[in-house]
Enzyme design. Structure first.
Site, PDB file in Angstrom:
ATOM      1  N   CYS B  84      31.121  -6.982   1.021  1.00  0.00           N
ATOM      2  CA  CYS B  84      31.907  -6.766  -0.203  1.00  0.00           C
ATOM      3  C   CYS B  84      31.087  -6.082  -1.289  1.00  0.00           C
ATOM      4  O   CYS B  84      31.616  -5.753  -2.356  1.00  0.00           O
ATOM      5  CB  CYS B  84      32.447  -8.094  -0.708  1.00  0.00           C
ATOM      6  SG  CYS B  84      33.369  -8.965   0.570  1.00  0.00           S
ATOM      7  N   SER B 208      40.775 -14.427  -4.384  1.00  0.00           N
ATOM      8  CA  SER B 208      41.224 -13.060  -4.622  1.00  0.00           C
ATOM      9  C   SER B 208      42.127 -12.662  -3.458  1.00  0.00           C
ATOM     10  O   SER B 208      42.024 -13.212  -2.369  1.00  0.00           O
ATOM     11  CB  SER B 208      40.022 -12.119  -4.726  1.00  0.00           C
ATOM     12  OG  SER B 208      39.234 -12.206  -3.564  1.00  0.00           O
ATOM     13  N   ILE B 210      44.324 -10.102  -0.658  1.00  0.00           N
ATOM     14  CA  ILE B 210      44.138  -9.014   0.302  1.00  0.00           C
ATOM     15  C   ILE B 210      44.741  -7.765  -0.354  1.00  0.00           C
ATOM     16  O   ILE B 210      45.895  -7.793  -0.782  1.00  0.00           O
ATOM     17  CB  ILE B 210      44.890  -9.322   1.616  1.00  0.00           C
ATOM     18  CG1 ILE B 210      44.380 -10.609   2.249  1.00  0.00           C
ATOM     19  CG2 ILE B 210      44.861  -8.137   2.566  1.00  0.00           C
ATOM     20  CD1 ILE B 210      43.121 -10.488   3.031  1.00  0.00           C
ATOM     21  N   LYS B 330      40.190 -11.259  -8.850  1.00  0.00           N
ATOM     22  CA  LYS B 330      41.266 -12.245  -8.770  1.00  0.00           C
ATOM     23  C   LYS B 330      42.636 -11.630  -9.064  1.00  0.00           C
ATOM     24  O   LYS B 330      43.585 -11.829  -8.311  1.00  0.00           O
ATOM     25  CB  LYS B 330      40.942 -13.371  -9.759  1.00  0.00           C
ATOM     26  CG  LYS B 330      41.942 -14.470  -9.821  1.00  0.00           C
ATOM     27  CD  LYS B 330      41.900 -15.303  -8.558  1.00  0.00           C
ATOM     28  CE  LYS B 330      43.197 -16.034  -8.332  1.00  0.00           C
ATOM     29  NZ  LYS B 330      44.296 -15.202  -7.856  1.00  0.00           N
ATOM     30  N   HIS B 334      41.219  -7.171  -4.444  1.00  0.00           N
ATOM     31  CA  HIS B 334      39.867  -7.082  -3.875  1.00  0.00           C
ATOM     32  C   HIS B 334      39.894  -6.321  -2.559  1.00  0.00           C
ATOM     33  O   HIS B 334      39.763  -6.907  -1.493  1.00  0.00           O
ATOM     34  CB  HIS B 334      39.300  -8.498  -3.708  1.00  0.00           C
ATOM     35  CG  HIS B 334      37.896  -8.565  -3.198  1.00  0.00           C
ATOM     36  ND1 HIS B 334      36.962  -7.566  -3.418  1.00  0.00           N
ATOM     37  CD2 HIS B 334      37.251  -9.528  -2.480  1.00  0.00           C
ATOM     38  CE1 HIS B 334      35.817  -7.918  -2.839  1.00  0.00           C
ATOM     39  NE2 HIS B 334      35.965  -9.099  -2.253  1.00  0.00           N
TER      40      HIS B 334
END
Lengths: 352, 386, 129
Positions: B84, B208, B210, B330, B334
């Site tokens: 990430c 968070s 998809i 959030k 993300h």
């Protein structure tokens, strides 16, 4: 020194389903089953438990009591009718987990509920012949009964492991005997999910004929009589059959009750009489003589006469005792949870 | 080393479930926006941050694919991956190329197309950022790993469910003011606590989402920026990058994000500034507990005091240390490979004074923290008005 | 083809084999080729003890596809006697009764199956001691 047991261990899942719960779903009389089979509840394997995992834990307990290392084991035999793989041995997985590889003999046994005691007999034979120093024989099953069938009330999960050797023996094997015919009382064809059985034919001409034949045969061969034994243990497809056969042979309740686990455990198939024997060894005294007779459909019975040595007291406390596990913490499942645990629900394949 | 400036930023108009757009569509849309914003007619090179296009869409070799579809065939292009933190790492990589004097105009972007697979497959793809053999093998999920951090934080410091939930409430409130946010809806602490449990103590509103999305920035030497850019150049004043064990079990204190602490220390040292000089922060709130642990590791609050600071409103848009004014991961969404890049997009807009309703007045200097896995990697950038 | 990968990990998965640095004594699980503490490259193989305690944990309600049928399940970090930490599911206890500091012991279990026709993946889970 005579060959015999140098270490033993048993294991079973903590999950249980009660006879009432199964009977409720199938509209059957729980009281009739409880009375007719002398069984209250049975163990159920969680999805993470199979004959191999039960075998490993039972065998690790046996190693603790034997006081030897996994590498000292020269043969590893798992007897089961629920080997996780159709092709690929259970024994190799168990031997790897114990650290017994690579210098170790191995093959799996299958003979309905007699596979475990056959493994024990072969282990004894190899030790007696001087081919290996220690050999491991395990009876383990996560047995299946068809939903709604009488077998479903008893088919359960458990394992017992025996390390045979000539050094540090806790129970000498004085005699062995086997009694076997071809009898079609219970079977499962390749690719069939559940076993079939021949109803009342599984009783008199199958179980009773072979268990009685084996018990009388080994007592005749050894010149013993029921009164010579501190304990006896027979295969336990339900709670009734072994009690009946014990009475018929002239044994008293104090001889057979310690090893009778079925009322709370169910029928652990290949693990059945070996687990009963483990519960006896947990409490036996030096000098005690034990009669052990298994039964496997198809059909045959293996008989053993053991005599406990002084060392048994030293090792009884080295691993969990079978009745302590059996009567320890238990988690009761609904029938729905039970069929999920047993993989009886048809699921979507992945990607759906 | 040359000073490096950001002269263009871009992202998709709105992040979320972009059913009509493919992986390449999403990236090219964001990259074109950045190129237009910079007003440049060519690139000297490109870095694409992406975590797992292979599992999410069956496509690898993104550097060449994206440079071609961006109309920049033949330029040197590189894909970078640090779970990430891939987007942040792309920006750092582009920074080094410009700072070193090797090339002048470099695009750094990030992208992830996550909705072409089922939820279970997405969980699996994200799980590859953990130790596959020793965490994933045992059934670990990302919410699960952060839940273990949360549980340890709660046990050790008395952090409460309400404190965790307040992070989500704050970031959703911020996201209300961000047109590109996936979830532009206000939520309450009670809604977070009543939402479905994912990995105890984390509810779905602690996580968070998809997301499909991409973001890109254009870097060039600061001297060049002052000549060619019509916009306020933003200088990359500090860069920090660190790694840690990817296995949570192998860290002495599961509540402490050492990679973030080390990356921040390096970035502050390079920029020659301290925490009191920073006007706002974009941090990696993949889960509510992540924001709490990150602001402790950045040294914004004392160890164990992040929950209390959040409840008091210190990290709100109006607080003394505004964190995730954009809505954070959030609310904004993300898309894992793009997150590190969009943090730089957001802070550049803030430092240019282009952040609209969510603008932090007189913002002069800002910090972005982007994190991979459960803290196995971290990239920190400090940006300032040049 | 997962079987080569699976077979390679058997010593760690089945027997909890770890490597102890002969220079500084630190025990690494899984085994390493260089000691991160002292940079030594000499190790001896040791088996980890099976007893330990829960350092932290969670209860997973949404699991990866391979574990979907097992939710909710407790997953935690277990610190074994001697200090080595590893991740393991905590079973044979209702998940809501798991607690930090709880004594556990590792038991051999099935972790998941590679679909209906693939290999069966074994390892250890923690059970109440």
């Amino acid at each position: 020194m005579m060959a015999g047991i140098v270490g033993w261990g048993a294991h079973m899942p903590r999950y249980r389903v009660k006879v009432e719960e199964i009977a409720r779903v199938w509209g059957a009389s729980a009281e009739a089953y409880k009375k007719g089979l002398d069984v209250q509840e049975k163990s159920v394997p969680a999805p993470d438990t199979d004959s191999v995992t039960l075998s490993v834990t039972a065998a690790r307990r046996a190693l603790k009591r034997a006081g030897i290392r996994g590498a000292d084991i020269g043969a590893c035999y798992v007897g089961s009718e629920s080997h996780p793989y159709a092709v690929k041995p259970s024994g190799t997985i168990v031997a790897e987990a114990l650290g017994a590889t690579p210098e170790c003999r191995c093959a799996d046994f299958e003979f309905a509920c007699k596979a475990g005691t056959e493994g024990m007999a072969v282990a004894l034979g190899l030790v007696d012949a001087g081919m290996v120093r220690y050999a491991l024989g395990i009876g383990a099953d996560t047995s299946q009964g068809a939903p709604g069938d009488a077998l479903e009330y008893t088919a359960s999960a458990g394992a017992a492991a025996y390390i045979m050797g000539k050094e540090g023996v806790v129970a000498e094997c004085e005699h062995t005997y086997s009694y076997m015919t071809d009898t079609a009382d219970f079977w499962r064809r390749e690719h069939q999910y559940y076993p079939q059985h021949a109803g009342r034919f599984t009783g008199e001409p199958a179980y009773f004929k072979h268990v009685t034949g084996c018990a009388t045969g080994i007592m005749k061969k050894s010149g013993t009589k029921p009164a010579d034994f501190a304990f006896c243990v027979f295969h336990q497809p339900n709670g009734k059959f072994p009690a009946t056969v014990a009475k018929q042979l002239g044994f008293k309740p104090e001889q057979w009750k310690q090893g009778l686990l079925c009322p709370l455990l169910g029928n652990t198939y290949s693990g059945s009489s070996p687990m009963g024997l483990s519960a006896i060894l947990d409490v036996a005294e030096p000098g005690d003589r034990i009669l052990h007779v298994s039964y496997g459909s198809g059909s045959g019975s293996d008989g053993f006469i053991y005599r406990c040595t002084d060392r048994i007291r030293e090792v009884q406390g080295l691993a969990p005792k079978t009745r302590d596990i059996l009567e320890g913490e238990r988690f009761y499942l609904s029938y729905g949870e039970y069929v999920k645990f047993r993989g009886k629900i048809i699921m979507n394949e992945r990607g759906a | 080393m040359r000073d490096v400036a950001i002269i263009g930023v871009g992202a998709n108009p709105r992040w979320g479930e972009l059913w009509g757009q493919s992986l390449r569509d999403i990236f090219v849309e964001a990259a074109l926006a950045a190129i237009d914003d910079a007003g440049v007619d060519h690139l000297d090179g490109m870095y694409v941050g992406c975590m797992s296009s292979g599992i999410f869409t069956g496509q690898e070799h993104l550097a060449s694919l994206m440079s071609d579809y961006l109309g920049q065939k033949h330029i040197p292009a590189t894909r970078v991956e640090s779970a990430c933190a891939s987007g942040g790492l792309a920006v750092k990589s582009a920074f080094l190329e410009v700072a070193s004097g090797y090339r002048d105009i470099i695009l750094a972007g990030g992208v992830e197309k996550m909705t072409d697979v089922s939820g279970g497959e997405a969980t699996f793809a994200l799980g590859t950022a953990a130790d596959g053999e020793y965490e994933g093998y045992h059934g670990a999920t990302f919410p699960g790993l952060y839940a273990m951090i949360a549980k340890a934080h709660m046990a050790r410091y008395g952090t409460t469910h309400e404190m965790l939930a307040q992070v989500a409430v704050k970031n959703h409130a911020n996201g209300m003011l961000n047109p590109m946010a996936q979830y532009r809806s206000e939520i309450t602490v009670q809604q977070v606590l009543n939402s479905v449990m994912i990995a105890e103590p984390l509810h779905i509103l602690d996580c968070s989402p998809i997301t499909d999305g991409a973001a890109a920035v254009i870097l060039c030497p600061l001297d060049m920026a002052k000549k060619i850019s019509k916009k306020q150049p933003v200088k990359i004043a500090g860069v920090g990058h660190a790694t840690d064990t990817i296995q949570l079990a192998q860290r002495p204190d599961p509540t402490w994000l050492e990679s973030t602490a080390l990356a921040a220390e390096a970035a502050f040292k390079m920029a020659g500034v301290s925490r009191k000089d920073i006007d706002l922060y974009e941090v990696h709130d993949c889960f509510t507990i992540a924001e709490l642990a990150v602001i402790e590791a950045l040294g914004l609050v004392d160890k164990g005091k992040s929950g209390e600071a959040t409840l008091k409103g210190r990290t709100a848009r109006t607080g003394d240390i505004p964190v995730n004014v954009s809505g954070g991961l959030k609310s904004k969404g993300h898309p894992v490979g793009a997150t590190g890049a969009v943090q730089i997009v957001e802070l550049t807009r803030q430092l240019r004074g282009e952040a609209g309703e969510r603008q932090i007045a007189k913002a002069r200097r800002a910090l972005a923290q982007n994190m991979g896995g459960s803290g196995g990697s971290a990239v920190v950038h400090i940006l300032e008005v040049a | 083809m997962p079987s080569a990968n699976y077979t390679r990990e058997i010593p760690q998965r089945y027997r909890l084999e770890a490597s102890r640095c002969v220079k500084c004594g630190q025990v690494h699980y899984p085994p390493r080729l260089i000691c991160p503490g002292c940079r030594s490259r000499q190790f001896e193989t040791v088996a980890l003890p099976s007893g330990g305690k829960v350092v932290t944990y969670t209860i997973i309600s949404v699991g990866p596809s391979d574990f979907a049928a097992e939710v909710p399940y407790a997953l935690g970090i277990v610190e074994l006697e001697g200090g080595v930490r590893l991740m393991a599911q905590i079973v044979d206890v209702p998940p809501e009764k798991v607690s930090i500091g709880m004594p556990v012991t590792l038991e051999f279990r099935k972790l998941y199956e590679e679909g209906k026709a693939g290999i069966i993946c074994y390892g250890h889970k923690a059970v109440p001691a």
